[in-house]
Design a protein around this motif. Sequence first.
Motif, mmCIF file in Angstrom:
data_model
loop_
_atom_site.group_PDB
_atom_site.id
_atom_site.type_symbol
_atom_site.label_atom_id
_atom_site.label_comp_id
_atom_site.label_asym_id
_atom_site.label_seq_id
_atom_site.Cartn_x
_atom_site.Cartn_y
_atom_site.Cartn_z
ATOM 1 N N THR A 10 -1.250 8.851 7.556
ATOM 2 C CA THR A 10 -1.833 7.481 7.107
ATOM 3 C C THR A 10 -1.265 6.298 8.148
ATOM 4 N N GLY A 11 -0.086 6.592 8.830
ATOM 5 C CA GLY A 11 0.618 5.520 9.264
ATOM 6 C C GLY A 11 0.928 4.375 8.567
ATOM 7 N N ALA A 12 0.957 4.367 7.360
ATOM 8 C CA ALA A 12 1.169 3.247 6.260
ATOM 9 C C ALA A 12 2.704 3.074 6.351
ATOM 10 N N ALA A 13 3.247 1.915 6.266
ATOM 11 C CA ALA A 13 4.443 1.618 5.918
ATOM 12 C C ALA A 13 5.146 2.106 4.734
ATOM 13 N N GLN A 14 6.286 2.538 4.739
ATOM 14 C CA GLN A 14 6.908 3.453 3.659
ATOM 15 C C GLN A 14 6.867 2.623 2.494
ATOM 16 N N SER A 15 6.895 1.296 2.094
ATOM 17 C CA SER A 15 6.808 0.655 1.167
ATOM 18 C C SER A 15 5.309 0.671 0.593
ATOM 19 N N ASP A 16 4.414 0.501 1.499
ATOM 20 C CA ASP A 16 2.897 0.595 1.142
ATOM 21 C C ASP A 16 2.625 1.875 0.495
ATOM 22 N N ALA A 17 3.051 3.028 1.117
ATOM 23 C CA ALA A 17 2.700 4.352 0.916
ATOM 24 C C ALA A 17 3.340 4.666 -0.432
ATOM 25 N N ALA A 18 4.557 4.376 -0.630
ATOM 26 C CA ALA A 18 5.345 4.427 -1.957
ATOM 27 C C ALA A 18 4.510 3.861 -3.251
ATOM 28 N N ASN A 19 3.836 2.931 -2.809
ATOM 29 C CA ASN A 19 3.146 2.075 -3.809
ATOM 30 C C ASN A 19 1.635 2.216 -3.872
ATOM 31 N N PHE A 20 1.224 3.242 -3.184
ATOM 32 C CA PHE A 20 -0.283 3.840 -3.290
ATOM 33 C C PHE A 20 -0.649 4.143 -4.677
ATOM 34 N N LYS A 21 -1.751 3.698 -5.065
ATOM 35 C CA LYS A 21 -2.261 4.016 -6.384
ATOM 36 C C LYS A 21 -3.655 4.856 -6.375
ATOM 37 N N ALA A 22 -4.054 5.579 -6.996
ATOM 38 C CA ALA A 22 -5.025 6.371 -7.088
ATOM 39 C C ALA A 22 -6.438 5.602 -6.978
ATOM 40 N N GLU A 23 -6.146 4.365 -7.335
ATOM 41 C CA GLU A 23 -7.206 3.481 -7.639
ATOM 42 C C GLU A 23 -7.482 2.961 -5.817
ATOM 43 N N ASP A 24 -6.532 2.908 -5.089
ATOM 44 C CA ASP A 24 -6.881 2.568 -3.499
ATOM 45 C C ASP A 24 -7.669 3.599 -2.833
ATOM 46 N N THR A 93 13.714 7.597 11.490
ATOM 47 C CA THR A 93 13.469 6.741 10.384
ATOM 48 C C THR A 93 12.031 7.016 9.667
ATOM 49 N N LEU A 94 12.079 6.631 8.516
ATOM 50 C CA LEU A 94 10.511 6.523 7.776
ATOM 51 C C LEU A 94 9.769 5.664 8.513
ATOM 52 N N HIS A 95 10.158 4.600 9.097
ATOM 53 C CA HIS A 95 9.206 3.761 10.187
ATOM 54 C C HIS A 95 8.623 4.399 11.289
ATOM 55 N N CYS A 96 9.456 5.557 11.773
ATOM 56 C CA CYS A 96 9.183 6.094 13.045
ATOM 57 C C CYS A 96 7.577 6.905 12.721
ATOM 58 N N TYR A 97 7.313 7.078 11.533
ATOM 59 C CA TYR A 97 6.183 7.572 11.411
ATOM 60 C C TYR A 97 4.847 6.650 11.650
ATOM 61 N N ARG A 98 5.244 5.440 11.477
ATOM 62 C CA ARG A 98 4.381 4.686 11.699
ATOM 63 C C ARG A 98 3.909 4.423 13.072
ATOM 64 N N TYR A 99 5.018 4.410 14.083
ATOM 65 C CA TYR A 99 5.002 4.148 15.327
ATOM 66 C C TYR A 99 4.387 5.626 15.855
ATOM 67 N N ALA A 100 4.682 6.761 15.514
ATOM 68 C CA ALA A 100 4.034 8.001 15.712
ATOM 69 C C ALA A 100 2.520 7.935 15.297
ATOM 70 N N TRP A 101 2.097 7.300 14.422
ATOM 71 C CA TRP A 101 0.447 7.210 13.989
ATOM 72 C C TRP A 101 0.078 6.343 15.321
ATOM 73 N N ALA A 102 0.372 5.380 15.593
ATOM 74 C CA ALA A 102 0.003 4.606 16.504
ATOM 75 C C ALA A 102 -0.137 4.971 18.044
ATOM 76 N N GLU A 103 1.014 5.817 18.222
ATOM 77 C CA GLU A 103 0.877 6.533 19.491
ATOM 78 C C GLU A 103 0.069 7.681 19.584
ATOM 79 N N ARG A 104 -0.218 8.203 18.458
ATOM 80 C CA ARG A 104 -1.220 9.406 18.329
ATOM 81 C C ARG A 104 -2.501 8.922 18.531
#
Length: 157
Positions: A10-24, A93-104
């Motif tokens: 998803t490339g979500a920020a770790q705080s956003d992803a940790a707080n995802f709800k099924a209703e999203d 870092t966990l934020h590296c996933y966000r950068y990686a998504w943008a780069e991909r």
Amino acid sequence: KLFLELLWETGAAQSDAANFKAEDIDWQTRTISYFRQKTGSLAQFTISTTLEKVLQQLPTTGALFPQLSKFTANDRASRFRRRCHKAGVFGVTLHCYRYAWAERAKVVGMPERFAQAALGHNSKAIHRAYAKKAVIIAPSLEDYEQKAASLSPVVAA
């Protein structure tokens, strides 16, 4: 593991992803929509088949990560760093996933406006900063022409 897979897909920020709800998740339209905690901006994207496999292993109501959502961002980052160091991995870092998504997204040619929408970036400048390390290797013109020719409709003479 599922949390890291979700970040990768998803490339979500770790705080956003940790707080995802099924209703999203809207299974009818196969989309995830949420408002970023940091900026309040809307992030929306289509659920890929790989992401679907991850989501199917998570709760169908409420928080997708009930335990992780209770930790602070610093706690999640520290736990990740300790696990990485145990595995001999440094500088990630966990934020590296966000950068990686943008780069991909940039490498495969995803239109910038779609990548921005998925990551919830309102600014092209911010989005470009995330994708700046992407290495783009242009195909040969011949290969590109052949691909374009194979995609264009055949016109009868």
